[in-house]
Design an enzyme around this catalytic site. Structure first.
Site, PDB file in Angstrom:
ATOM      1  N   THR A  74      -2.728  -4.552  -0.167  1.00 25.09           N
ATOM      2  CA  THR A  74      -2.749  -3.599   0.926  1.00 25.09           C
ATOM      3  C   THR A  74      -2.853  -4.529   2.109  1.00 25.09           C
ATOM      4  O   THR A  74      -2.980  -5.740   1.928  1.00 25.09           O
ATOM      5  CB  THR A  74      -3.984  -2.685   0.736  1.00 25.09           C
ATOM      6  OG1 THR A  74      -3.783  -1.915  -0.439  1.00 25.09           O
ATOM      7  CG2 THR A  74      -4.281  -1.791   1.902  1.00 25.09           C
ATOM      8  N   SER A 113      -7.759   7.246  -1.895  1.00 30.64           N
ATOM      9  CA  SER A 113      -7.651   5.840  -1.477  1.00 30.64           C
ATOM     10  C   SER A 113      -9.036   5.256  -1.249  1.00 30.64           C
ATOM     11  O   SER A 113     -10.017   5.986  -1.090  1.00 30.64           O
ATOM     12  CB  SER A 113      -6.857   5.771  -0.175  1.00 30.64           C
ATOM     13  OG  SER A 113      -6.891   4.480   0.361  1.00 30.64           O
ATOM     14  N   GLY A 116      -7.961  -3.003  -2.831  1.00 29.85           N
ATOM     15  CA  GLY A 116      -8.174  -1.938  -3.828  1.00 29.85           C
ATOM     16  C   GLY A 116      -9.601  -1.431  -3.761  1.00 29.85           C
ATOM     17  O   GLY A 116     -10.127  -1.124  -2.688  1.00 29.85           O
TER      18      GLY A 116
HETATM   19  N1  GLY Z   1      -3.860   1.550  -2.938  1.00 31.76           N
HETATM   20  C1  GLY Z   1      -5.180   1.172  -2.723  1.00 31.76           C
HETATM   21  C2  GLY Z   1      -5.962   2.214  -2.010  1.00 31.76           C
HETATM   22  O1  GLY Z   1      -5.394   3.013  -1.298  1.00 31.76           O
HETATM   23  O2  GLY Z   1      -7.151   2.265  -2.184  1.00 31.76           O
END
Ligand code: GLY
Length: 572
Positions: free
Chosen positions: A383, A454, A476
């Site tokens: 991310t 998320s 994450g």
């Molecule tokens: N894809 C990681 C999150 O949105 O937490």
């Protein structure tokens, strides 16, 4: 010389001396006000030097923080394709110089034909690869709509002006870093598997090396369409045709209707307090804001500063808080448009204090014995985050993602961008872990048009009603705990922004019941003490890539660019 003239001359000499000292970048000591890497007019901190440059140029030409943020989001889609995106989604937390706050949810959504059990085999077991790779892993992208909305509401420069730098980077190419060369080489086989006709990310002639030029002509065309037509340049017309064509090729679900119907949502930010500071952060569909405030409330009664950074008592209290908060996350959090998230109950300081009352100093609480609280009323980890402050003091905190590194690995043929694999952030089956080991249940089950939960935690912190910090990170499930530790590092341990970002971190998320620590985060005596109490301590690779800005008491911006990546803070 008359008295007033003499005074004016003295003032001028003082002003000249000040300018010389400041521009030579050695003001500390002489003036005691700022270091050479602290800036008065604005700052951009992002995961890639080229994107930070784009943002600072927009600020210098009179754009505000939102103009710069939109430009950086599109630039990252070009220069940081592992997470920067137009095929993914994200969240923005905004604070104007006058103190108005807002939050924008441009998280992806499940397609209209998505079903609860779509990633299970006939025996009801998760087929892990299905939610992670390929066309079926992709949610309906939200980033372009998000940027259109943000710009429409707060932007000052024209849409074309903020798009152009990304178009130039895609059209003319940019030099990849050593780290990017390694990543692209490592993914060569998988990228070919999902894109048999090749993509700009695959080097068919040789292996990638640092400073090779990555040119993305298809992406440049897509960005041009977005520049000319706004959201219709992506959600309709040629790009929409290409996305739907990809879905047909790989049995994905996203339709023209899904694209046309996608809209981001303005939401009320979560606010909380910690030791007199105000926390402004992302509400659901992120779990990050609620969990961050819960963590801060849980540790506030404890004297972390007296114990010391990463001392055994500090680690123990933080781990026990994390265990409890992540247990709540697994049960109570999901898309608020589909599930009644018990926000007020979770953010009640007395509730979080009470949760910590079951913790025993002598022994770790086994996660197997700890359930979510009863609330009244009801890879790679890739991310990317960027933080921006402009000359007026407006601040933007954006975290954006494709989920895994390079998302689903599917590049949309003819349009040149990668699709996300965000569907894996749903709970594909109650209790079955996703790629981050996170578990969930009903609150985060798959439904058509629902947003997946998320952990992204873009956050802004105020002190005495004024801007204090802009912070966020990828990672994450570790996003929440990294943002939390960065804030605590500054507030409790008086670290500089760069020090707080670089400091080694650790993480617990209820399940699996382990404390993941970066190398050298804890000394051997601390590890020994914690192990004796039953903490399962495992070493892991880097945690987080925090990009943050701190406003010093002298009114200067201090950057924190994470040394775990190629991240760069640029101020002016
Ligand atoms: N894809 C990681 C999150 O949105 O937490």
């Amino acid at each position: 010389m008359q008295k007033t003239t003499k005074h004016l001359v003295n003032v001028r000499i003082a002003a000249i001396l000040f300018t010389v000292i400041v521009s030579s970048g050695c003001a500390t000591g002489q003036l005691g006000k700022h270091n050479s890497d602290e800036f008065k007019n604005g700052m951009v901190v992002s995961a890639h030097p080229e994107a930070s440059e784009v943002g600072i140029e927009i600020l210098k030409k009179g754009g505000n923080a939102v103009d710069a943020a939109v430009a950086v989001q599109f630039a990252l889609a070009v220069v940081y394709p592992n997470a920067g995106n137009i095929g993914g989604g994200g969240f923005m937390v905004y604070r104007s110089a006058a103190g108005e706050v807002n939050a924008l949810d441009f998280r992806e959504k499940a397609a209209g034909s998505a079903t609860r059990d779509m990633y299970l085999d006939t025996a009801g077991n998760p087929i892990v690869t299905k939610s992670l790779y390929g066309h079926l892993a992709a949610g309906v992208p939200g980033s372009v709509d998000g940027m259109v909305e943000a710009h429409k509401k707060y932007g000052k420069l024209s849409w074309a002006e903020v798009l152009q730098p990304a178009i130039n980077l895609a059209q003319n190419g940019f030099k990849i870093t050593q780290r990017q060369a390694g990543e692209l080489n490592g993914l060569h086989r998988k990228l070919m598997e999902f894109n048999p006709n090749g993509t700009a990310f695959v080097n068919l002639e040789s292996t990638w090396k640092a400073d090779d030029l990555l040119i993305q002509k298809e992406l440049a065309n897509t960005l041009r369409l977005i520049k000319e037509k706004g959201r219709a340049g992506f959600y309709e017309g040629a790009v929409a045709d290409s996305i739907v064509g990809e879905m047909k090729r790989g049995n994905g679900l996203i339709t023209k209707e899904d694209l046309k119907n996608y809209h981001s949502a303005w939401r009320k930010p979560i606010t909380g307090s910690y030791r007199g500071y105000k926390i402004i952060t992302m509400p659901p569909t992120s779990s990050g804001g609620i969990a961050l405030v819960q963590l801060l409330q849980s540790v506030e009664p404890f004297p972390l500063n007296k114990w010391g950074h990463n001392a055994d008592s500090t680690v123990q209290v933080i781990v026990e808080a994390e265990r409890r908060v992540y247990a709540d996350r697994a049960t109570h959090l999901g898309d608020p448009d589909f599930y009644p998230v018990p926000q007020t109950g979770l953010l009640d300081a007395a509730y979080n204090k009470n949760r910590m009352s079951t913790f025993d100093w002598n022994a770790a609480t086994p996660s197997s014995k700890l359930l979510a609280g009863q609330i009244k009323g009801a890879e790679h980890e890739e991310t990317t985050h960027f933080s921006i402050v402009d000359r007026q003091g407006n601040a933007v905190s954006i975290t954006t993602t494709l989920n895994g590194s390079y998302g689903s690995l599917v590049a949309v043929k003819g349009a040149g961008f990668l699709l996300n694999n965000e569907m894996d952030d749903f709970s594909v089956k109650p209790g079955a872990p996703n790629m981050y080991g996170l578990v969930g249940g009903e609150a985060n089950s798959i439904s058509p048009n629902k947003r997946m939960l998320s952990s992204m935690t873009p956050t802004i912190v105020e002190k005495d009603g004024k801007l204090f910090m802009v912070v966020g990170t990828p990672g994450g499930s570790t996003i929440i705990t990294s943002v939390f530790q960065t804030i605590v590092n500054v507030i409790d341990f008086n670290m500089s922004m760069q020090g707080a970002v670089a400091a080694k971190k650790f993480h617990h998320q209820w399940l699996p019941d382990e404390v993941a620590v970066e190398k050298d985060a804890l000394d051997s005596t601390t590890v020994e003490k914690l192990r004796k109490k039953g903490y399962n301590i495992i070493q892991r690779g880097p945690i987080g890539r925090v990009d943050a800005i701190l406003k010093t008491k002298w009114g200067y911006y201090q950057g924190g660019a994470d040394p775990r990546g190629d991240d760069k803070a640029i101020g002016y």
